[in-house]
Design an enzyme around this catalytic site. Structure first.
Site, PDB file in Angstrom:
ATOM      1  N   GLU A 254    -126.289  48.258-150.731  1.00  0.00           N
ATOM      2  CA  GLU A 254    -125.072  48.117-149.927  1.00  0.00           C
ATOM      3  C   GLU A 254    -124.692  46.852-149.919  1.00  0.00           C
ATOM      4  OE1 GLU A 254    -123.773  52.123-148.325  1.00  0.00           O
ATOM      5  OE2 GLU A 254    -124.560  50.733-146.539  1.00  0.00           O
TER       6      GLU A 254
ATOM      7  N   SER B 188    -117.374  51.433-150.791  1.00  0.00           N
ATOM      8  CA  SER B 188    -116.229  51.689-151.486  1.00  0.00           C
ATOM      9  C   SER B 188    -116.466  52.792-152.493  1.00  0.00           C
ATOM     10  CB  SER B 188    -115.359  50.586-151.691  1.00  0.00           C
ATOM     11  OG  SER B 188    -115.197  49.865-150.654  1.00  0.00           O
TER      12      SER B 188
ATOM     13  N   ASN C 124    -122.295  58.850-144.989  1.00  0.00           N
ATOM     14  CA  ASN C 124    -122.401  58.279-143.545  1.00  0.00           C
ATOM     15  C   ASN C 124    -121.258  58.361-142.920  1.00  0.00           C
ATOM     16  OD1 ASN C 124    -123.059  56.526-141.489  1.00  0.00           O
ATOM     17  ND2 ASN C 124    -123.027  54.684-142.874  1.00  0.00           N
ATOM     18  N   TRP C 125    -121.141  59.196-141.785  1.00  0.00           N
ATOM     19  CA  TRP C 125    -119.964  59.453-140.951  1.00  0.00           C
ATOM     20  C   TRP C 125    -119.825  58.299-140.000  1.00  0.00           C
ATOM     21  CZ3 TRP C 125    -120.186  65.313-139.090  1.00  0.00           C
ATOM     22  CH2 TRP C 125    -120.189  66.133-139.925  1.00  0.00           C
ATOM     23  N   LYS C 126    -120.728  57.360-140.032  1.00  0.00           N
ATOM     24  CA  LYS C 126    -120.631  56.416-138.933  1.00  0.00           C
ATOM     25  C   LYS C 126    -120.219  57.006-137.718  1.00  0.00           C
ATOM     26  CE  LYS C 126    -119.339  53.298-142.460  1.00  0.00           C
ATOM     27  NZ  LYS C 126    -119.024  51.817-142.971  1.00  0.00           N
TER      28      LYS C 126
ATOM     29  N   HIS D 130    -128.874  49.500-142.226  1.00  0.00           N
ATOM     30  CA  HIS D 130    -127.378  49.419-142.409  1.00  0.00           C
ATOM     31  C   HIS D 130    -126.846  48.122-141.850  1.00  0.00           C
ATOM     32  CE1 HIS D 130    -123.102  50.038-142.917  1.00  0.00           C
ATOM     33  NE2 HIS D 130    -123.468  51.280-143.669  1.00  0.00           N
TER      34      HIS D 130
ATOM     35  N   GLY E  41    -116.465  49.489-146.896  1.00  0.00           N
ATOM     36  CA  GLY E  41    -115.259  49.747-145.986  1.00  0.00           C
ATOM     37  C   GLY E  41    -114.075  48.525-146.468  1.00  0.00           C
TER      38      GLY E  41
ATOM     39  N   GLU F 214    -124.184  47.270-140.803  1.00  0.00           N
ATOM     40  CA  GLU F 214    -123.453  47.395-139.266  1.00  0.00           C
ATOM     41  C   GLU F 214    -124.242  47.094-138.268  1.00  0.00           C
ATOM     42  OE1 GLU F 214    -121.019  50.932-140.168  1.00  0.00           O
ATOM     43  OE2 GLU F 214    -119.729  49.689-141.527  1.00  0.00           O
TER      44      GLU F 214
ATOM     45  N   GLY G 111    -119.319  56.060-147.201  1.00  0.00           N
ATOM     46  CA  GLY G 111    -118.810  56.056-145.867  1.00  0.00           C
ATOM     47  C   GLY G 111    -117.551  56.733-145.724  1.00  0.00           C
ATOM     48  N   GLY G 112    -116.449  55.964-145.856  1.00  0.00           N
ATOM     49  CA  GLY G 112    -115.056  56.403-145.494  1.00  0.00           C
ATOM     50  C   GLY G 112    -114.705  57.712-146.214  1.00  0.00           C
TER      51      GLY G 112
HETATM   52  C1  PEP Z   1    -121.383  52.704-145.616  1.00  0.00           C
HETATM   53  O1  PEP Z   1    -121.000  52.663-144.507  1.00  0.00           O
HETATM   54  O2  PEP Z   1    -122.513  52.833-146.115  1.00  0.00           O
HETATM   55  C2  PEP Z   1    -120.429  52.668-146.887  1.00  0.00           C
HETATM   56  C3  PEP Z   1    -120.781  52.558-147.908  1.00  0.00           C
HETATM   57  O3  PEP Z   1    -119.112  52.800-146.352  1.00  0.00           O
HETATM   58  P1  PEP Z   1    -117.658  52.858-147.472  1.00  0.00           P
HETATM   59  O4  PEP Z   1    -118.089  53.747-148.305  1.00  0.00           O
HETATM   60  O5  PEP Z   1    -116.586  53.146-146.467  1.00  0.00           O
HETATM   61  O6  PEP Z   1    -117.567  51.446-147.991  1.00  0.00           O
END
Ligand code: PEP
Length: 261
Positions: free
Chosen positions: A173, A219, A12-14, A104, A179, A106, A240-241
């Site tokens: 999640e 994470s 997930n590039w956000k 999600h 994050g 967010e 994500g990141g």
């Molecule tokens: C996400 O945005 O779905 C996510 C899991 O982010 P991260 O891996 O950065 O915690």
């Protein structure tokens, strides 16, 4: 991980990378996967760029036959019409989008999305032939006060809008792990994913429960993915990141190497 279910590693590039950066990234990612002998019959890889990158992503994936699926980060629950700023599932499907993230945390937090809306978005995606990746997860306070209840309630309410017989992916999640650099432990992920699978069994029957992929997200990094993937009810990761770094994401996709060591 269960051998009946093909693992899915989803990036997930956000709101990162424009369409030019997406082109460069996908080209490099495909080289990196090739260099590490990535086998798409063993593990599935999908990336979820911003909407404005999708056409470029589609072009490079199709023209170079890259073994990478494309996903979107959101979709409208409506088919078409006066919904300024929204994107219809049919538009995504015409760009060869295979998956869409719905619910999600967010989007739930910054756009006040409810379970019912997430369910309607899932249904809209399915109508256009796109598989929804339905996100559920609890905040730290909800976990302390209610244990494992919140993600299961979210799932129940979302699925109330999703037709019987539909195929979907679920991403567990925990909000506190997204994050934050503080991932859930593998045992915590397994516990919740196992509850989610039991809830699916109750709502949709054994066949759906045993065929549905449940991802862990929060994470995920190259140094913890192997542990998650060893859990019987974790079938992949929503990343994500770490999905924004070629080397790191490649190592996550190739987590089997970690298992073999
Ligand atoms: C996400 O945005 O779905 C996510 C899991 O982010 P991260 O891996 O950065 O915690």
């Amino acid at each position: 991980m269960n051998t009946q279910r093909k693992p899915l590693i989803a990036g997930n590039w956000k709101m990162n990378y424009d369409h030019l950066q997406a082109l460069a990234f996908l080209q490099k990612l495909s080289w990196s996967l090739k260099n590490t002998a990535y086998d798409s019959s063993v593990t599935e890889v999908a990336v979820f760029p911003p909407f404005t990158d999708l056409r470029s992503a589609q072009t490079i994936v199709a023209s170079e036959k890259l073994p990478i699926k494309i996903g979107a980060q959101d979709v409208s629950h409506e088919q078409s019409g006066a919904y300024t700023g929204d994107i219809a599932a049919a538009f995504l499907s015409s760009l060869d989008v295979s998956y869409v993230i719905v619910g999600h945390s967010e989007r739930r937090e910054y756009h006040a999305e409810t379970d019912s809306l997430v369910g309607k978005k899932s249904a809209a995606a399915l109508t256009a032939g796109i598989t929804p990746v339905i996100c559920v997860g609890e905040s730290l306070q909800q976990r302390e006060e209610q244990g494992t209840v919140v993600p299961l309630v979210q799932l129940t309410e979302v699925l109330a809008e999703v037709p019987e017989g539909a195929e979907f992916v679920i991403a567990y999640e925990p909000v506190w792990a997204i994050g934050s650099g503080q991932a859930a432990t593998a045992a915590q992920a397994q516990e919740m994913c196992s509850h989610i699978r039991s809830k699916l069994r109750e709502l949709r029957g054994e066949e759906v429960a045993s065929a549905t992929r449940i991802l862990y997200g929060g994470s995920v990094k190259s140094d913890n993915i192997a542990e998650f993937m060893q859990q019987p009810d974790v079938d992949g990761a929503l990343v994500g990141g770490a999905s924004l770094k070629i080397d790191e994401f490649t190592k996550i996709v190739q987590y089997q190497t970690g298992l073999a060591e």
